[in-house]
Scaffold this active site. Sequence first.
Site, mmCIF file in Angstrom:
data_model
loop_
_atom_site.group_PDB
_atom_site.id
_atom_site.type_symbol
_atom_site.label_atom_id
_atom_site.label_comp_id
_atom_site.label_asym_id
_atom_site.label_seq_id
_atom_site.Cartn_x
_atom_site.Cartn_y
_atom_site.Cartn_z
ATOM 1 N N CYS A 112 -7.130 -1.414 1.153
ATOM 2 C CA CYS A 112 -6.083 -1.491 2.329
ATOM 3 C C CYS A 112 -6.891 -1.513 3.565
ATOM 4 C CB CYS A 112 -5.302 -0.502 2.014
ATOM 5 S SG CYS A 112 -3.975 -0.920 3.560
ATOM 6 N N CYS B 52 1.025 -1.648 -0.155
ATOM 7 C CA CYS B 52 0.142 -0.310 -0.359
ATOM 8 C C CYS B 52 1.007 1.705 0.190
ATOM 9 C CB CYS B 52 -0.999 -0.156 1.218
ATOM 10 S SG CYS B 52 -2.126 1.812 1.530
ATOM 11 N N CYS C 112 -7.780 -5.764 -9.920
ATOM 12 C CA CYS C 112 -8.076 -4.094 -10.874
ATOM 13 C C CYS C 112 -7.345 -2.708 -9.997
ATOM 14 C CB CYS C 112 -9.246 -3.653 -11.885
ATOM 15 S SG CYS C 112 -8.403 -2.714 -13.039
ATOM 16 N N CYS D 217 -4.919 1.110 6.270
ATOM 17 C CA CYS D 217 -5.182 2.247 6.561
ATOM 18 C C CYS D 217 -6.781 2.390 5.674
ATOM 19 C CB CYS D 217 -4.164 2.737 5.746
ATOM 20 S SG CYS D 217 -3.874 2.750 3.594
ATOM 21 N N CYS E 206 -0.139 3.273 3.269
ATOM 22 C CA CYS E 206 1.028 2.499 5.136
ATOM 23 C C CYS E 206 1.863 1.886 4.880
ATOM 24 C CB CYS E 206 -0.500 2.104 5.720
ATOM 25 S SG CYS E 206 -1.237 0.940 4.601
#
Length: 131
Positions: A95, A47, A118, A98, A50
């Site tokens: 995510c 991510c 995607c 976060c 984070c």
Amino acid sequence: MEQDKPGCGAGCAVLTPEQVRVMREHGTERPGSSPLNDEKRAGLYRCAACGTPLFRSETKYESGSGWPSYFDALPGAVETTVDTSHGMVRVEVHCASCKGHLGHVFPDGPRPTGQRYCMNGVALDFVPDTQ
């Protein structure tokens, strides 16, 4: 650059305006614009906000969609919600740590999962495996 959303934790990054637009405002990057589309090395996709590990390179494939695509996420790394924006019903992926918007998942991917995650490339950081 703009500071990431409050409450994200000590590991949060400062996001670019494009990352804020995609990850916090649920935007979409232009198809074919991500350098990650052409990334072929072994490694980990994290991510961008984070640093949470999300996808392994072994699950990446060329979907022809214009966005980096994966057939599976790491266990517990992502969460999904129903997205009814733009007159469609889709499954949004974010995510798990976060809550940053990553993209959407569709049931038209390859085996073994049949899923196509995607993802917006600006929402991901690639970390190559050390050799």
